[in-house]
Design a protein around this motif. Structure first.
Motif, short mmCIF file in Angstrom:
data_model
loop_
_atom_site.label_atom_id
_atom_site.label_comp_id
_atom_site.label_asym_id
_atom_site.label_seq_id
_atom_site.Cartn_x
_atom_site.Cartn_y
_atom_site.Cartn_z
N MET A 103 -12.61 -1.73 7.68
CA MET A 103 -11.54 -1.71 6.37
C MET A 103 -10.00 -1.48 7.22
SD MET A 103 -13.60 -0.39 3.35
CE MET A 103 -15.12 -0.89 2.90
N ARG A 104 -10.37 -0.64 8.12
CA ARG A 104 -8.91 0.27 8.73
C ARG A 104 -8.38 -0.94 9.61
NH1 ARG A 104 -11.66 5.83 10.12
NH2 ARG A 104 -10.89 6.96 8.07
N LYS A 105 -9.34 -1.93 10.17
CA LYS A 105 -8.81 -2.77 11.19
C LYS A 105 -8.13 -3.86 10.41
CE LYS A 105 -11.84 -2.43 15.10
NZ LYS A 105 -13.46 -2.58 15.19
N LEU A 106 -8.74 -4.37 9.15
CA LEU A 106 -8.00 -4.90 8.07
C LEU A 106 -6.76 -4.63 7.72
CD1 LEU A 106 -8.23 -7.60 6.01
CD2 LEU A 106 -9.24 -5.86 4.65
N ALA A 107 -6.69 -3.24 7.31
CA ALA A 107 -5.48 -2.55 6.81
C ALA A 107 -4.31 -2.95 8.00
CB ALA A 107 -5.81 -1.38 6.61
N ALA A 108 -4.69 -2.62 9.32
CA ALA A 108 -3.83 -2.49 10.44
C ALA A 108 -3.22 -4.10 10.64
CB ALA A 108 -4.54 -2.19 11.56
N GLN A 109 -4.10 -4.90 10.36
CA GLN A 109 -3.65 -6.51 10.59
C GLN A 109 -2.70 -6.85 9.33
OE1 GLN A 109 -7.51 -8.55 10.71
NE2 GLN A 109 -6.70 -9.64 12.46
N HIS A 168 1.53 -9.61 -1.14
CA HIS A 168 2.56 -9.57 -0.41
C HIS A 168 2.96 -8.27 0.48
CE1 HIS A 168 6.69 -9.90 0.75
NE2 HIS A 168 6.98 -11.25 0.22
N PRO A 169 3.05 -8.75 1.84
CA PRO A 169 3.22 -7.78 2.95
C PRO A 169 4.07 -6.61 2.49
CG PRO A 169 3.60 -9.85 4.14
CD PRO A 169 3.31 -10.05 2.54
N ALA A 170 5.21 -7.07 1.81
CA ALA A 170 5.92 -5.90 1.26
C ALA A 170 5.48 -4.89 0.37
CB ALA A 170 7.45 -6.43 0.61
N VAL A 171 4.48 -5.65 -0.53
CA VAL A 171 3.56 -4.57 -1.51
C VAL A 171 2.80 -3.69 -0.48
CG1 VAL A 171 2.01 -4.68 -3.29
CG2 VAL A 171 3.90 -6.31 -3.16
N TRP A 172 2.05 -4.18 0.40
CA TRP A 172 1.27 -3.57 1.09
C TRP A 172 2.10 -2.35 1.85
CZ3 TRP A 172 -3.75 -3.06 0.17
CH2 TRP A 172 -4.16 -4.33 -0.32
N LYS A 173 3.16 -2.85 2.57
CA LYS A 173 3.95 -1.80 3.22
C LYS A 173 4.28 -0.41 2.16
CE LYS A 173 7.53 -2.05 6.50
NZ LYS A 173 8.67 -2.92 7.11
N VAL A 194 -11.53 -7.87 -1.48
CA VAL A 194 -11.15 -7.88 -0.14
C VAL A 194 -9.98 -6.72 -0.12
CG1 VAL A 194 -10.20 -8.95 2.05
CG2 VAL A 194 -11.95 -10.14 0.41
N ALA A 195 -8.99 -6.99 -1.20
CA ALA A 195 -7.77 -5.97 -1.26
C ALA A 195 -8.29 -4.67 -1.42
CB ALA A 195 -6.86 -6.48 -2.33
N ALA A 196 -9.33 -4.66 -2.19
CA ALA A 196 -9.89 -3.29 -2.33
C ALA A 196 -10.41 -2.60 -1.07
CB ALA A 196 -11.25 -3.43 -3.09
N CYS A 197 -11.05 -3.53 -0.23
CA CYS A 197 -11.32 -2.97 1.19
C CYS A 197 -10.14 -2.43 1.99
CB CYS A 197 -12.13 -3.98 1.99
SG CYS A 197 -13.77 -4.35 1.30
N CYS A 198 -9.26 -3.52 1.85
CA CYS A 198 -7.82 -2.93 2.42
C CYS A 198 -7.33 -1.69 2.14
CB CYS A 198 -6.94 -4.08 2.41
SG CYS A 198 -5.51 -3.92 3.40
N LEU A 199 -7.43 -1.50 0.74
CA LEU A 199 -6.78 -0.09 0.27
C LEU A 199 -7.60 1.25 0.85
CD1 LEU A 199 -6.42 -1.29 -3.57
CD2 LEU A 199 -4.72 -0.68 -1.94
N LEU A 200 -8.81 0.87 0.80
CA LEU A 200 -9.83 1.79 1.45
C LEU A 200 -9.37 2.11 2.91
CD1 LEU A 200 -11.75 2.48 -0.96
CD2 LEU A 200 -13.48 2.38 0.82
#
Lengths: 584, 93
Positions: free
Chosen positions: A557-563, A490-495, A522-528
């Motif tokens: 991964m940073r691009k993914l995190a930004a998205q 969920h985006p709120a969790v990511w926030k 994939v979530a692990a990539c986003c965490l990095l």
């Protein structure tokens, strides 16, 4: 019907594919010709000895005890698994048994029995007692029979070598631990036993030595012939006799795929922990039992990011004994040397312990984790003492993780209790400083929102995404009716995670993630991508996560995190994940 | 002479490995050590004797320890049994 036709029919019937089922004792699939194994019972002398021969027979017995003990010691040395070493120790203790020795000597001296017959007779009295019993005990008597037969074989000088064809599938009524070890040296492909359960010693050994095994297949040794083609499925506990060509092809493909996956996993685990553009990360394991250490080592985890201690407590009617706790921590630290081990304080609701007859309306929001520990000071201090004493022995390797923290005041009290315990320990052991790091679980949304203030008070933060998600989204993760609303993506969790990661950077405190989210590649990539490069997960998930992290660059991964940060709904996040995977 | 009742607490009961640990410990002491269960009496320093008891989880044993170091022996043996022979459980209780 003429004879020829009858024979043909009989042949085709006997060649039909048959499925025999048993219990899956060791995973893996094996295909091959069968070898039947029947343990040969040694024959013993039936004639009494003369008085002149007594001394010789006594020394024969003595010699057999010595040789058998030596053999078992050698077997022990070949084994790495502690459980197996201990099991073989039981065989040594049988040889050391003072009653056995006394009784065999009496048979020889008083009743003029030759040594082999005396051994047979004395062991027989023990085995008779066990025969009257049911179930498990029958399984256990095989260890005793094995020692008896070894002693008699040594005295009679028949060195039995059971030749089994390489790669064949061994069919036996039952096997002793020693037999399993010996056959494993002849490269058998798998084992099928009539008797035994998944906890029998043979099964434990087979698992440890990774020999696919099915046990408890009734009449396998009488209904399967020698040199017959079988497929053994150790995952499902099945034996397919005379498989059709179609079945064979299916299993060959399965085996090839499993072998490919296995070698790929091994390659991944051995490779360095760096992204495709050279950024390093650290992967650790979440575990609860020391039996999981083998898996931790095989995936090359860099320590334990979450050691659960609940089962340590719950196994007793009362609280875990301090000594036993220390032995447990000690085993974990020994098995993970030189990496760090993060021990999480007991994390459960008070209802598990105190018979208060009071059901809480909202146990997940109730008296649990540190809230309960602070009220139950004796329990808290007992665990702290065990952990701190362990930290003295393993300086710099122990990290203490506090669950369910929801106020800064709690941290102040925890520190006070730690200080008291430390002083108490210092007086007792002459240590002045204990090298241990203190961290908290970030799982309550208010803590995540004020992460910078919490971070200042501790050495590290560990985000528990499982509970953080349920508290943040107000979704009970155990309630099936609303399970569709529970998503760690969920985006709120990511926030929240982004905020905690930034708070960690601002305060120079390391932040790690030990929730389920870390085991999602994939979530692990986003965490990095969010700057969290320390992840802890169940050992089984580690290779797939590592594969994803190694394959992509930190930039991607940073691009993914930004998205993900711009996402509004769960499906926006899922879309970003899918796109990320498609870019491979 | 010391006589004391204990319960087997580990899941798997007094099977080969715990029995080995028990006799190994008992053999370090000079005192005689016997175990009573269901009317049987076996030598606690004999693994074969101990194994034939087949004490399952929950079984009650009466220990009989007699000799010059009986107090130390009793303490050590009772601790080992109450500790479940140091075995780790696989269930979460």
């Amino acid at each position: 019907m003429d004879l020829e036709k009858f024979t043909m029919m009989k042949d085709s019937i006997s060649k039909e594919e048959i499925v025999l089922s048993g219990a899956p004792a060791a995973p893996g699939i094996a295909m091959g010709k069968t070898s039947l194994y029947q343990r040969s019972r040694p024959t013993v002398s039936s004639q009494n000895i003369t008085d002149d021969e007594i001394d010789h027979q006594l020394s024969q017995f003595e010699k057999a005890l010595g040789e058998a003990k030596e053999e078992i010691r050698k077997l022990q040395d070949t084994q790495e698994n502690g459980e197996i070493k201990e099991l073989l120790q039981a065989h040594i203790e049988m040889i050391n048994d003072p009653d056995l020795r006394k009784r065999v000597e009496i048979e020889i001296k008083k009743y003029n029995q030759p040594a082999d017959a005396a051994i047979e007779k004395v062991f027989g009295t023990y085995l008779d007692l066990m025969d009257n019993q049911q179930g498990l005990l029958q399984e256990r008597s095989i260890d005793i029979e094995d020692v008896r037969d070894r002693l008699i074989h040594i005295i009679n000088n028949n060195d039995i070598q059971d030749e089994i064809e390489q790669g064949s599938i061994l069919i036996a009524r039952e096997l002793s631990p020693r037999e399993v070890i010996e056959f494993s040296e002849q490269n058998i492909g798998g084992i099928v036993m009539d008797r035994g359960g998944t906890t029998s010693h043979a099964a434990i050994l087979a698992r440890s030595m990774q020999i696919p095994t099915v046990v408890g297949v009734e009449n396998a040794s009488t209904s399967i012939a020698g040199r017959e083609l079988v497929i053994l499925n150790g995952d499902r506990g099945e034996v397919l006799v005379n498989p059709t060509p179609a079945t064979q092809a299916k299993y060959e493909e399965l085996m090839a795929r499993a072998a490919d996956e296995q070698s790929e996993m091994e390659k991944i685990c051995k490779s360095p922990n760096t992204t495709s553009d050279g950024a390093s990360f650290s992967l650790q394991a979440n575990i609860e039992f020391k039996e999981e250490l083998a898996a931790v080592r095989s995936v090359r985890a860099e320590g334990i990011g979450l050691l659960r201690t609940e089962s340590l407590y719950l196994r007793h009617d009362q609280f875990g004994e301090e000594k036993q706790q220390k032995a447990f921590y000690h085993a974990i630290l020994e098995g993970t040397n030189p990496h760090p081990v993060t021990i999480r304080l007991f994390d459960a609701g008070g209802d598990k312990f105190f018979d208060q007859g009071q059901q809480e309306h909202n146990p997940f929001l109730g008296w649990r984790g540190i809230r309960m520990l602070l009220d139950e000071r004796a329990l808290f201090q007992e665990q702290l003492r065990a952990i701190l004493e362990t930290a003295v022995q393993y300086p710099g390797r122990v990290r203490l993780l506090v669950p369910m923290v929801s106020s800064l005041q709690e941290i102040a009290v925890i520190k006070e209790v730690i200080k008291e315990t430390e002083e108490e320990l210092a007086a007792k052991t002459n240590t002045t400083h204990i090298d241990i790091q203190l961290g908290i679980m970030v799982e309550v949304p208010s803590v995540a929102m004020q992460a910078e203030h919490y971070a200042e008070q501790v050495d590290f933060l560990s985000i528990g995404t499982n509970d953080l998600t349920q508290y943040l989204l107000a979704v009970d993760r155990g309630n099936e009716r609303i399970s569709g609303l529970y998503s760690q993506r969920h985006p709120a969790v990511w926030k929240m995670i982004r905020h905690v990661s930034e708070a960690g950077k601002a305060t120079s405190r390391p932040v790690s993630v030990c929730g389920e989210l870390a085991s999602d590649p994939v979530a692990a990539c986003c965490l990095l991508g969010l700057g969290i490069n320390e992840l802890s997960m169940t050992p089984g998930a580690l290779p797939m996560v590592k594969k994803a992290l190694c394959r992509h660059s930190l930039d991607e991964m940073r691009k993914l995190a930004a998205q993900v940060s711009e996402s509004i709904t769960v499906s926006d996040v899922e879309d970003a994940f899918v796109k990320f995977l498609a870019n491979e | 002479m010391i006589r004391e009742k204990v319960k087997i607490v580990n899941d798997a009961g007094l099977h080969a490995r715990p029995a080995a640990a028990l006799v190994k410990l008992a053999s370090k002491f000079k005192s005689d050590f016997f175990i009573h269960m269901y009317g049987y009496r076996v030598n606690g320093k004999s693994i074969l004797g101990v194994m034939t008891l087949a004490a399952e989880q929950g079984a009650e044993l009466e220990l009989e320890i007699d000799g010059e170091d009986e107090a130390a022996a009793a303490e050590a043996i009772i601790e080992l049994i109450n500790d479940g022979f140091g075995e780790v459980y696989d269930d979460e209780g």
